[in-house]
Design a protein around this motif. Structure first.
Motif, mmCIF file in Angstrom:
data_model
loop_
_atom_site.group_PDB
_atom_site.id
_atom_site.type_symbol
_atom_site.label_atom_id
_atom_site.label_comp_id
_atom_site.label_asym_id
_atom_site.label_seq_id
_atom_site.Cartn_x
_atom_site.Cartn_y
_atom_site.Cartn_z
ATOM 1 N N THR A 1 0.830 -1.203 0.000
ATOM 2 C CA THR A 1 0.000 0.000 0.000
ATOM 3 C C THR A 1 0.865 1.253 0.000
ATOM 4 O O THR A 1 0.639 2.187 -0.773
ATOM 5 C CB THR A 1 -0.917 0.001 1.248
ATOM 6 N N HIS B 1 -3.813 4.254 3.303
ATOM 7 C CA HIS B 1 -4.151 4.383 1.893
ATOM 8 C C HIS B 1 -4.857 5.715 1.635
ATOM 9 O O HIS B 1 -4.474 6.485 0.743
ATOM 10 C CB HIS B 1 -5.039 3.214 1.474
ATOM 11 N N GLN B 2 -5.870 6.004 2.452
ATOM 12 C CA GLN B 2 -6.628 7.253 2.276
ATOM 13 C C GLN B 2 -5.724 8.472 2.440
ATOM 14 O O GLN B 2 -5.801 9.420 1.656
ATOM 15 C CB GLN B 2 -7.762 7.327 3.311
ATOM 16 N N ASN C 1 2.708 1.421 -3.551
ATOM 17 C CA ASN C 1 1.854 1.590 -4.726
ATOM 18 C C ASN C 1 1.103 2.914 -4.697
ATOM 19 O O ASN C 1 0.961 3.569 -5.722
ATOM 20 C CB ASN C 1 0.868 0.418 -4.840
ATOM 21 N N THR C 2 0.633 3.310 -3.515
ATOM 22 C CA THR C 2 -0.154 4.538 -3.458
ATOM 23 C C THR C 2 0.718 5.775 -3.629
ATOM 24 O O THR C 2 0.320 6.747 -4.260
ATOM 25 C CB THR C 2 -0.924 4.623 -2.123
ATOM 26 N N SER C 3 1.931 5.721 -3.079
ATOM 27 C CA SER C 3 2.767 6.923 -3.096
ATOM 28 C C SER C 3 3.659 7.012 -4.322
ATOM 29 O O SER C 3 4.133 8.081 -4.677
ATOM 30 C CB SER C 3 3.647 6.947 -1.848
ATOM 31 N N GLU D 1 -3.527 8.879 -0.622
ATOM 32 C CA GLU D 1 -4.331 9.331 -1.773
ATOM 33 C C GLU D 1 -4.591 10.828 -1.666
ATOM 34 O O GLU D 1 -4.487 11.569 -2.635
ATOM 35 C CB GLU D 1 -5.669 8.575 -1.827
ATOM 36 N N THR E 1 -4.429 -0.016 7.564
ATOM 37 C CA THR E 1 -4.027 -0.043 6.152
ATOM 38 C C THR E 1 -4.928 0.886 5.327
ATOM 39 O O THR E 1 -4.454 1.642 4.478
ATOM 40 C CB THR E 1 -4.081 -1.482 5.591
ATOM 41 N N ASP E 2 -6.224 0.858 5.631
ATOM 42 C CA ASP E 2 -7.159 1.736 4.910
ATOM 43 C C ASP E 2 -6.854 3.203 5.177
ATOM 44 O O ASP E 2 -6.878 4.025 4.269
ATOM 45 C CB ASP E 2 -8.607 1.435 5.337
#
Lengths: 254, 230, 241
Positions: free
Chosen positions: B168, B219-220, B171-173, B223, B215-216
């Motif tokens: 996470t 992720h938020q 991939n997100t950053s 984002e 983890t959520d």
């Protein structure tokens, strides 16, 4: 013991500085959050806890009757002592004051003494026999950079907190503190100047200049530190920063 | 018999269970009673009991990948600080993975004081002397990026179940991470803004490792940072 | 300070407490940023900070023990913490107190897990009003737990004494100075065993037994506050996104 500064950390901070950025996203002329809390030590005649970011310095003022110096038989005595207590950092060690704590105490001392912030002539008791000693003890509790500014602010806040001291033999109305000198430390990293260095910034800085100014913008003390040099332009720029920032910090002394 | 609930926050000396459980990290036994030895979260899985500490010091173990900082040099290698009570010794032959003729080669060209190195723990003896090597892919000296330190107790959370948290984060950053067991993490990225966001996210994991839904939230957060938020 | 005529009037102490009451107690775990673990304790007018560093590499090297960590303690009073300014630096009293604090804490620490290392405990008295060594032990135990140092138990400590022929819990400076007896006690709450016991003054047997029982009762209250402080430190809500 010493602080190990990894090369990637050094490069990272220097790179950011080149882009006029800082690792904690502050502007170059921005302090971390500052707070001043006074009067929290009842066993002292005056006290102040200053926090700049995570750095914490507690200053206590004690008044005691002592023998005067022979050349000033009817003037009070000012003594500033600083202790880098080992609880404040993994790099501080117990034992007699080292060069860093002595420098810290002397820089704070000069800011107060040279500005004549305390009217020592009012602190005589019996000429040639007895005068008041003003002890300012600076206790560093948490060291995350920029001790000089935190300690200077704590010292002057503690002095203004003395007011009417509850101490035997005190006859004056108010404790004679007159001015509010404020120290601002500017560091140079690469070609850039910034105020209020964090610990990491302090560890990678090329040079440091502390300027204590009064309400009217005049300088009452300066101290340069660090192993590198400053240009005249940089010193002038630092003075400009110091005046502007001292005015902000002085707001906390109201 | 259990005296504490699963995921309960306990303190040293607190009674967790009595009876024939197998005990692991963060607990100790006196007679038939099992107590916590740290501030942490109770973890009961069948007959296995442990307390996951909220803070810890790193103690080197063979096979761990860690991030060291060179603090000293000697004739045939370097001493690395491992964010631990114990330094590690990296011989030049274990850095370069070849025989080195010390009379012919100046080893100061390879590493110096202050350098950051990804290494593996090759061996730890009973006197806690730690031998290091840099044999795996991506090991050796690091010359750029941001180094972050968190408490080693939280490193498993940074990696996550089957690497989910690490995936996470990366991939997100769009940043790349290298996680050392000793609490040190390297972050690389094109965008300083996102590098700082990842650092923030790592500190968030350190603070909130014992809370669910992390983890959520990570992720938020990333984002939001990516779309230019504060 | 002048000696008051009486320290206990109509069963109440000069600060209004009953003989078996603690002063107001506040414990905060994790008060400092740099330290590996820390705690702040206020007990009445006492203000005490404790910080723990380690386990970390131990210097000088000859102090290292091959099979165990070495626990080191240093108790220090700030110069402004007392009525008459205390000269900075260690004196005989602080050296002794540092030693008894270490001995009070050492039984709970799993030192064998960290051979050759050092664990440093710093106790810093910012404002003193009797009972600083026991407040220091209370703070240090929380700081050790906060640092993640594996421990068998916490350590809770408080002083008891005799004032105007009455056994009292948690003496103030006035009571310590003008009372008959002062007895600091530290206890491991789980096993209810004593790890610090000092006394000066006078007790007859019956008084001593009552005083010790009262101290242990006081330690239980302190233990509850220590546990609460450690749990409060980590019972945080996720930050709003």
């Amino acid at each position: 013991m010493y602080e190990i500064i990894s090369s990637v950390k050094r490069d990272y901070i220097a790179d950011l500085a080149r882009q006029e950025k800082r690792a904690d996203a502050r502007a170059l002329d921005q302090y971390r959050e500052v707070s001043v809390e006074t009067g929290l030590i009842k066993s002292a005649q005056g006290s102040a806890l200053v926090k700049i970011g995570n750095t914490q310095v507690l200053a206590g003022v004690k008044l005691e009757r002592v023998e005067p110096f022979p050349d000033t038989p009817n003037s009070g005595v000012l003594m500033v002592n600083a202790e880098l207590r080992p609880l404040a950092s993994p790099t501080f060690e117990a034992g007699p004051p080292d060069e860093n704590s002595i420098e810290l105490a002397r820089v704070v001392d000069r800011g107060i003494r040279e500005s004549e912030s305390i009217d020592l002539d009012k602190l005589g008791i019996t000429p040639g026999k007895e005068v008041w000693a003003v002890y300012i003890d600076l206790h560093v509790l948490d060291y995350d950079g920029n001790l000089i500014d935190a300690a200077s602010l704590a010292a002057i806040a503690a002095l203004w907190n003395v007011k009417k001291p509850q101490v035997e033999g005190w006859t004056l109305d108010e404790f004679p503190v007159l001015k509010k000198p404020v120290a601002v430390t500017v560091v140079k990293i690469g070609e850039k100047l910034m105020v209020d260095p964090s610990l990491d910034e302090e560890n990678v800085m090329d040079a440091r200049l502390t300027i204590s100014t009064l309400e009217d913008g005049s300088i009452c003390a300066m101290q340069k530190g660090g192993v590198w040099c400053l240009t005249v332009e940089e010193i002038k720029a630092a003075y400009g920063l110091a005046r502007a920032k001292a005015a902000e910090l002085r707001e906390h002394l109201k | 018999m259990l005296h504490a609930q699963n995921r309960e926050l306990v303190v040293p000396g607190q009674l967790i269970a009595e009876g024939g459980y197998s005990i692991h990290e963060g607990v100790f036994r006196e007679g038939s009673s099992i107590y916590s030895s740290v501030v942490g979260l109770v973890d009961v899985r069948g007959h296995d009991i442990s307390v996951i500490p909220l803070r810890s010091r790193y103690v080197p173990r063979r096979g761990d990948v860690v991030i060291g900082v060179v603090v000293d040099t000697h004739a045939s290698g370097w001493i690395l600080d491992l964010n631990s009570p114990y330094d590690g010794n990296l011989f030049v032959s274990n850095l370069l993975q070849r025989k080195v003729d010390l009379s012919r080669e100046d080893i100061s060209q390879y590493l110096g004081v202050g350098d950051v190195v990804v290494v593996e723990i090759m061996d730890v003896d009973e006197r806690m002397r730690v031998l290091l090597e840099a044999s795996g892919p991506g090991m050796g000296r690091i010359t750029s990026g941001k180094l972050v330190e968190i408490t080693p107790a939280k490193i498993p959370r940074v990696i996550g179940k089957k690497g989910s948290m690490l995936a996470t984060l990366q991939n997100t950053s769009g940043c790349k991470l290298r996680v050392g067991r000793n609490g040190r993490i390297m972050v690389w990225g094109e965008d300083t803004h996102m590098v700082n966001a990842v650092v923030e996210a790592l500190l968030m994991i350190e603070r909130e490792a014992h809370l669910s839904g992390l983890t959520d939230r990570v992720h938020q957060f990333l984002e939001k940072m990516k779309s230019g938020g504060e | 300070m002048e000696k008051p005529e009486k320290l206990i009037v109509d069963g109440k102490r000069l600060d209004g407490r009953g003989p078996e009451e603690l002063r107001p107690l506040k414990i905060q775990a994790g008060a400092l940023k740099r330290a590996d673990g820390s705690a702040y304790v206020e007990l009445g007018a006492n203000k005490v900070l404790a910080a723990v560093y380690g386990p970390r590499e131990l210097h000088p090297r000859h102090m290292q023990q091959p099979d165990t960590a070495v626990l080191r303690c240093r108790y220090n009073m700030a110069p402004f913490s007392v009525e008459e300014r205390k000269r900075p630096g260690p004196d005989r009293r602080s050296v002794e107190i540092s030693k008894v604090i270490r001995e009070a804490l050492e039984p709970v620490v799993f030192t064998k897990l960290y051979p050759r290392s050092g664990i440093d405990v710093f106790v810093e008295v910012l404002q003193a009003d009797a009972g600083t060594r026991t407040a220091g032990i209370t703070a240090a135990a929380v700081a050790l737990a906060d640092a993640g140092v594996p421990m068998r138990d916490l350590v809770s400590a408080v002083a008891v004494g005799k004032v105007d022929d009455t056994i009292v819990l948690d003496l103030t400076k006035e009571e310590d100075q003008f009372g008959t007896t002062d007895m600091p006690v530290a206890m491991l709450p789980r096993k209810r065993v004593i790890t610090l016991l000092q006394m000066d003054g006078s007790f007859i047997e019956e008084e001593f037994e009552r005083a010790l029982a009262l101290a242990m009762k006081g330690c239980e209250q302190i233990y509850e506050a220590q546990k609460q402080a450690l749990k409060a430190r980590y019972s945080i809500k996720p930050e709003e996104g």
